[in-house]
Write an enzyme that holds these catalytic residues in place. Structure first.
Site, PDB file in Angstrom:
ATOM      1  N   GLU A  27      -5.351  14.765   4.104  1.00  0.00           N
ATOM      2  CA  GLU A  27      -5.604  14.587   2.661  1.00  0.00           C
ATOM      3  C   GLU A  27      -7.038  14.139   2.378  1.00  0.00           C
ATOM      4  OE1 GLU A  27      -4.702  11.024   0.537  1.00  0.00           O
ATOM      5  OE2 GLU A  27      -3.360  10.305   2.121  1.00  0.00           O
ATOM      6  N   LYS A  89      -8.780  11.818  -8.725  1.00  0.00           N
ATOM      7  CA  LYS A  89      -7.616  11.732  -7.847  1.00  0.00           C
ATOM      8  C   LYS A  89      -6.595  12.735  -8.374  1.00  0.00           C
ATOM      9  CE  LYS A  89      -4.001   8.363  -6.900  1.00  0.00           C
ATOM     10  NZ  LYS A  89      -3.559   7.014  -7.284  1.00  0.00           N
ATOM     11  N   VAL A 109      -1.240  12.548  -1.139  1.00  0.00           N
ATOM     12  CA  VAL A 109      -0.182  13.061  -0.259  1.00  0.00           C
ATOM     13  C   VAL A 109       0.555  14.198  -0.974  1.00  0.00           C
ATOM     14  CG1 VAL A 109       2.051  12.473   0.799  1.00  0.00           C
ATOM     15  CG2 VAL A 109       0.082  10.937   1.082  1.00  0.00           C
ATOM     16  N   ASP A 141       6.531   2.704 -12.370  1.00  0.00           N
ATOM     17  CA  ASP A 141       5.468   3.227 -11.512  1.00  0.00           C
ATOM     18  C   ASP A 141       6.029   3.581 -10.138  1.00  0.00           C
ATOM     19  OD1 ASP A 141       3.192   3.948 -10.193  1.00  0.00           O
ATOM     20  OD2 ASP A 141       2.058   2.118 -10.672  1.00  0.00           O
ATOM     21  N   SER A 143       5.407   6.520  -7.147  1.00  0.00           N
ATOM     22  CA  SER A 143       4.466   7.569  -6.739  1.00  0.00           C
ATOM     23  C   SER A 143       5.117   8.941  -6.718  1.00  0.00           C
ATOM     24  CB  SER A 143       3.912   7.260  -5.355  1.00  0.00           C
ATOM     25  OG  SER A 143       3.090   8.324  -4.925  1.00  0.00           O
ATOM     26  N   ALA A 144       4.360   9.929  -7.184  1.00  0.00           N
ATOM     27  CA  ALA A 144       4.810  11.329  -7.103  1.00  0.00           C
ATOM     28  C   ALA A 144       4.984  11.769  -5.650  1.00  0.00           C
ATOM     29  CB  ALA A 144       3.812  12.239  -7.813  1.00  0.00           C
ATOM     30  N   ASP A 145       4.409  11.015  -4.700  1.00  0.00           N
ATOM     31  CA  ASP A 145       4.572  11.362  -3.272  1.00  0.00           C
ATOM     32  C   ASP A 145       6.049  11.439  -2.892  1.00  0.00           C
ATOM     33  OD1 ASP A 145       1.810  11.154  -3.173  1.00  0.00           O
ATOM     34  OD2 ASP A 145       1.780   9.361  -1.901  1.00  0.00           O
ATOM     35  N   LYS A 162       2.147   0.410   2.432  1.00  0.00           N
ATOM     36  CA  LYS A 162       1.631  -0.949   2.290  1.00  0.00           C
ATOM     37  C   LYS A 162       2.583  -1.796   1.466  1.00  0.00           C
ATOM     38  CE  LYS A 162      -3.271  -0.142   2.714  1.00  0.00           C
ATOM     39  NZ  LYS A 162      -3.837   1.167   2.369  1.00  0.00           N
TER      40      LYS A 162
END
Ligand code: PSU
Ligand code: MN
Length: 307
Positions: A27, A89, A109, A141, A143-145, A162
């Protein structure tokens, strides 16, 4: 119209994909938003070398001038690293708009998985994935990951996530969306800077061959999604949990005080943690990415040998 109109696969990568040779995707958000210059460029180039040394072809992915690129030149990597957060981003919601406007994007990602899949690449190495943020019960919130892992049949090799995230809720979300979470030589989800989170993975696997077979079987399923491989940071580079957790707590407090949210949240927290731990977290970050690149390349080699 077809997405191929907007996709440039570097000739070496294209040749490798066509002939079934091992390829590993990488990435670019980690380059422009995840690490400072010049360590970001140095790391990105070293990661490519590690992949080659382990017998695979690297394909660093980004959007450059409205083109989806699978495989970057050194100059393009240098440009992304030097420009840093000046490059947008790019997550799934951004991709079509960036192509439409002809601008640049550092792929997360999510978008790296998308473009890897479009280019015929099945294995992808990175540092950490996005996940469910702490307090997501009210902020939403997430992540779209996690969604991408649910529906794109690519294996992502990472060092866990993390603890800026809620790791327990991240595992719950992955379970709901049907994503297998594999621990490499571990039963426990690694927490990026440290080898342990106290949370169990779904399965432990101990060889690149087993991971390669899992990916093949997963991809043979109707409507296959991805596979998440979590590879703990090597012992000698792992951080003191007390030090890193204190930095994370402080970073979260400052983010809240400054009302940081949306796509700024992850880069802000990453930068704060780095600032609060001096160079230590950066060194750990670099080392775990190298470790993941080596494993991903070995999986890609094993995968290319399967029928
Ligand atoms: N976590 C890290 N380092 C990173 C990222 C996450 O430890 O560089 C980057 C990756 O590109 C990841 C993205 O896909 O942040 C997730 O951003 P968000 O939480 O906004 O989905
Ligand atoms: Mn987010």
């Amino acid at each position: 119209m077809d997405y191929r109109q907007y996709l440039d696969i570097n000739p070496e990568v294209e040749e490798a994909v066509k002939s079934g040779q091992p390829v590993v995707a990488l990435e670019s958000t980690i380059i422009s938003h995840g690490m400072p210059y010049p360590q970001n460029v140095e790391t990105a180039l070293t990661v490519e070398k590690i992949i080659r040394d382990n017998g695979a072809v690297p394909a660093t992915i980004a959007v450059i001038k409205g083109r989806m690129k699978a495989g970057l030149t050194e100059d393009e990597i240098e440009y992304l690293g030097r420009t840093g957060s000046g490059v947008a981003k790019a997550s799934r919601r951004d991709l079509a708009a960036l192509l439409c406007k002809g601008t640049d994007g550092a792929t997360t990602v999510t978008t790296t998985m998308m473009i890897a899949h479009m280019a015929g690449i099945s294995i992808f190495a990175t540092g950490g994935i996005g996940g469910v943020h702490r307090g997501a019960q009210t902020t939403m919130d997430i992540s779209a990951d996690l969604e991408e892992l649910a529906h794109t049949p690519v294996m992502v090799v990472c060092a866990g996530a993390k603890a800026i995230l809620d790791l327990g809720l991240t595992l719950e979300y992955l379970e709901t969306r049907g994503v297998p979470v594999i621990g490499y030589h571990t039963d426990e989800l690694p927490a990026f800077y440290t080898r342990k989170s106290g949370l169990p993975v779904d399965y432990r696997m101990d060889s690149p061959e087993e991971l390669a077979r899992l990916l093949k079987i997963q991809q043979a399923m109707p409507h296959a999604g991805g596979v998440l491989v979590t590879n703990p940071i090597p012992e000698q580079y792992s951080m003191d949990p007390a030090v890193i957790n204190a930095a994370i707590e402080e970073a979260l407090r400052q983010a809240e005080a400054e009302h940081i949210h949306g796509k700024e949240s992850t880069p802000y927290l990453l930068a704060k943690v780095k600032e609060l731990t001096g160079g230590d977290s950066l060194e750990s970050n670099i080392r775990l990415v190298y470790n993941n690149a080596g494993l991903a390349a070995r999986v890609a080699v094993a995968y290319s040998e399967l029928k």
